[in-house]
Design a protein around this motif. Structure first.
Motif, short mmCIF file in Angstrom:
data_model
loop_
_atom_site.label_atom_id
_atom_site.label_comp_id
_atom_site.label_asym_id
_atom_site.label_seq_id
_atom_site.Cartn_x
_atom_site.Cartn_y
_atom_site.Cartn_z
N LEU A 1 0.87 -1.17 0.00
CA LEU A 1 0.00 0.00 0.00
C LEU A 1 0.91 1.22 0.00
O LEU A 1 1.82 1.33 0.83
N CYS B 1 0.85 5.22 0.46
CA CYS B 1 0.02 6.31 0.95
C CYS B 1 0.15 7.50 0.01
O CYS B 1 1.24 7.97 -0.28
N ARG B 2 -0.99 7.97 -0.48
CA ARG B 2 -1.00 9.12 -1.39
C ARG B 2 -0.61 10.43 -0.70
O ARG B 2 -0.24 11.39 -1.36
N HIS B 3 -0.68 10.46 0.64
CA HIS B 3 -0.38 11.70 1.36
C HIS B 3 1.08 11.76 1.80
O HIS B 3 1.76 12.74 1.51
N CYS B 4 1.55 10.76 2.50
CA CYS B 4 2.91 10.83 3.05
C CYS B 4 3.92 9.99 2.27
O CYS B 4 5.12 10.11 2.50
N ARG C 1 3.63 0.36 2.87
CA ARG C 1 3.33 -0.63 3.91
C ARG C 1 3.00 -1.97 3.27
O ARG C 1 2.42 -2.03 2.18
N TRP D 1 -3.07 1.91 -3.75
CA TRP D 1 -2.86 3.33 -3.47
C TRP D 1 -4.00 3.81 -2.59
O TRP D 1 -5.15 3.50 -2.85
N GLY D 2 -3.68 4.54 -1.54
CA GLY D 2 -4.71 5.04 -0.63
C GLY D 2 -4.05 5.79 0.50
O GLY D 2 -3.00 6.39 0.34
N ASP D 3 -4.65 5.72 1.69
CA ASP D 3 -4.13 6.39 2.86
C ASP D 3 -3.60 5.35 3.83
O ASP D 3 -4.24 4.33 4.07
N CYS D 4 -2.43 5.62 4.41
CA CYS D 4 -1.94 4.77 5.48
C CYS D 4 -2.78 5.05 6.73
O CYS D 4 -3.55 6.01 6.76
N CYS E 1 -2.33 8.66 8.17
CA CYS E 1 -2.94 9.74 7.38
C CYS E 1 -4.46 9.62 7.37
O CYS E 1 -5.16 10.65 7.39
N ALA E 2 -4.97 8.41 7.36
CA ALA E 2 -6.42 8.21 7.39
C ALA E 2 -7.02 8.74 8.69
O ALA E 2 -8.11 9.29 8.72
#
Length: 145
Positions: free
Chosen positions: A96, A98-101, A105, A135-138, A141-142
């Protein structure tokens, strides 16, 4: 995986010569594995210098390449990022991003529940690796969203 506590035995069990740079690189990757960290060549080189004092990025890259070919290390290719490396865990997993940070993972092998697409992908041409990247949020970040 056998020999995880013994870097020399781990290298030998994969048919690799034991050298100081290889011992440093595998020690760095084993430490990172405990944190599920995925490291770039530059990060492995920097951490290996803490063990060896001096080591060139090319030497580290050569060690990682030999370990990847031997099946000891996995290279993780994330589009838009430098190659990442991790000790092969023995089981399969996906990643996975994270698109933000940008954290990468491990995700348990969700692909194992899917029908095996390999025979239909390339008849007569065996596929030896399938890589799935989510792809998403860890979780961190979520939790802040």
């Amino acid at each position: 995986m056998r020999h995880l506590g013994d870097p020399e035995a781990l290298l030998r069990s994969h048919g690799l010569r034991v050298t100081r740079p290889r011992l440093a690189v595998i020690a760095v990757l084993l430490r990172a594995r405990a944190e599920e960290a995925h490291l770039t060549v530059a990060e492995v080189a920097e951490l290996s210098r803490e063990i060896l004092g001096r080591v060139s990025p090319q030497t580290v890259y050569d060690c990682l390449e030999a370990m990847t070919v031997a099946g000891l290390v996995d290279r993780v290719d994330i589009p838009g990022s430098p190659a990442l490396f991790e000790v092969r865990t023995g089981g399969t997993h996906q990643h996975l991003v994270c698109r933000h940070c940008g954290a990468v993972r491990n995700v348990p092998d969700a692909a194992a529940a899917l029908p095996d697409p390999r025979p239909e992908l390339a008849p007569g041409s065996p596929v030896d690796h399938i890589d799935i990247v989510y792809w998403g949020d860890c979780a961190a970040c979520a939790g802040h969203a």
